[in-house]
Design an enzyme around this catalytic site. Structure first.
Site, PDB file in Angstrom:
ATOM      1  N   ASP A   1     -41.986  87.462  27.459  1.00 61.05           N
ATOM      2  CA  ASP A   1     -41.652  86.094  27.837  1.00 61.05           C
ATOM      3  C   ASP A   1     -42.589  85.580  28.919  1.00 61.05           C
ATOM      4  OD1 ASP A   1     -40.598  87.845  29.716  1.00 61.05           O
ATOM      5  OD2 ASP A   1     -38.522  87.441  29.212  1.00 61.05           O
TER       6      ASP A   1
ATOM      7  N   ASN B   1     -26.416  89.088  32.721  1.00 58.72           N
ATOM      8  CA  ASN B   1     -25.580  88.401  31.723  1.00 58.72           C
ATOM      9  C   ASN B   1     -25.790  88.975  30.316  1.00 58.72           C
ATOM     10  OD1 ASN B   1     -28.107  87.525  31.081  1.00 58.72           O
ATOM     11  ND2 ASN B   1     -27.690  85.330  31.284  1.00 58.72           N
TER      12      ASN B   1
ATOM     13  N   HIS C   1     -28.786  89.399  28.837  1.00 57.54           N
ATOM     14  CA  HIS C   1     -29.964  88.911  28.100  1.00 57.54           C
ATOM     15  C   HIS C   1     -31.019  90.011  27.957  1.00 57.54           C
ATOM     16  CE1 HIS C   1     -32.226  87.180  31.916  1.00 57.54           C
ATOM     17  NE2 HIS C   1     -32.613  88.425  31.684  1.00 57.54           N
TER      18      HIS C   1
ATOM     19  N   GLU D   1     -30.745  84.331  26.089  1.00 60.16           N
ATOM     20  CA  GLU D   1     -29.542  84.199  26.897  1.00 60.16           C
ATOM     21  C   GLU D   1     -28.296  84.306  26.003  1.00 60.16           C
ATOM     22  OE1 GLU D   1     -30.118  84.490  29.845  1.00 60.16           O
ATOM     23  OE2 GLU D   1     -31.440  83.012  30.751  1.00 60.16           O
TER      24      GLU D   1
END
Ligand code: F6R
Length: 220
Positions: free
Chosen positions: A63, A121, A123, A128
């Site tokens: 990313d 979370n 990810h 996400e």
């Protein structure tokens, strides 16, 4: 048996995964997917210390923020600082996603080894919660939790980039082998949910339960 292998220290985590990378680098033309973040820094230091031959290696980063690649907070800059400027890899062999997301998706070959971190979370890369298991490389808005977590790398939370380009879950899952690394007790809960709970798009990392060659390393 737990799918999560607990190792004794952050140093050991780096060494275990460096062994896997070193083995992959014996292939004729190794292709790797690499992460940024705080977790892989020890691994990258260990790889630098081993003085391996990277001249035939091609890498694809997971990313990147929507940012000038030369910006000090870019993932390009992170990778140069922690790995690429310290090994003998050809800069042209180091690939990053950019706004031309389809072109990036198209050049990703069959990957020998994909290394991942996990967000608090759940990810992986910047996929996400709620990301489709069929997702490919694309521009995404970062989750509130991710913006908060990443604010530690910036002067203030307002400086954290709110959009990024990420490989998709489908892209990641095509890799022949995947190694997920997590460091710190604050990661254990989500790691356990991802690896031992239900497979759901609410927890993107849970898709890894459906891959037949995944190793998960954790230290507290
Ligand atoms: C970064 C990436 C992210 C991180 C994750 C964990 O390239 O893909 O998914 O792996 O946010 O980050 P750290 O290691 O900083 O806890």
């Amino acid at each position: 048996m737990s799918k999560i292998k607990k190792v004794n220290s952050y140093w050991e985590l780096g060494c275990h995964v460096a062994d896997i990378v070193e083995h992959t680098l014996t292939l004729p033309e190794p292709k790797l997917i690499l992460p940024t973040g705080s977790t892989p820094i020890g691994l990258y230091n260990e790889l630098v210390n081993r003085q391996l031959d990277w001249s035939n290696v091609t890498t694809f980063n997971l990313d990147e923020y929507i940012i000038n690649p030369n910006h000090p907070q870019s993932y390009h800059s992170f990778m140069k600082k922690h790995l690429f400027d310290r090994i003998d890899i050809y800069p042209n062999n180091c690939n990053f996603p950019d706004r031309n997301t389809q072109a990036y998706e198209d050049i990703i070959p069959e990957i020998d080894l994909c290394i991942l971190g996990i967000g608090s979370n759940g990810h992986i890369a910047f996929n996400e919660p709620g990301s489709s298991f069929d997702s490919v490389t694309r521009v995404v808005d970062l989750d509130k939790q991710t913006i908060e977590d990443n604010s530690r790398f910036f002067d203030s939370i307002d400086d954290v980039h709110k959009q990024a380009i990420t490989m998709g879950l489908k892209t990641i899952m095509k890799s022949k082998k995947i190694v997920l690394i997590a460091n710190g007790v604050h990661k254990y809960k989500i790691l356990n949910v991802a690896m031992n709970g239900g497979v759901t798009e609410k927890v993107p990392a849970s898709i890894l339960q459906e891959h037949n060659n995944v190793e998960v390393y954790y230290c507290d």
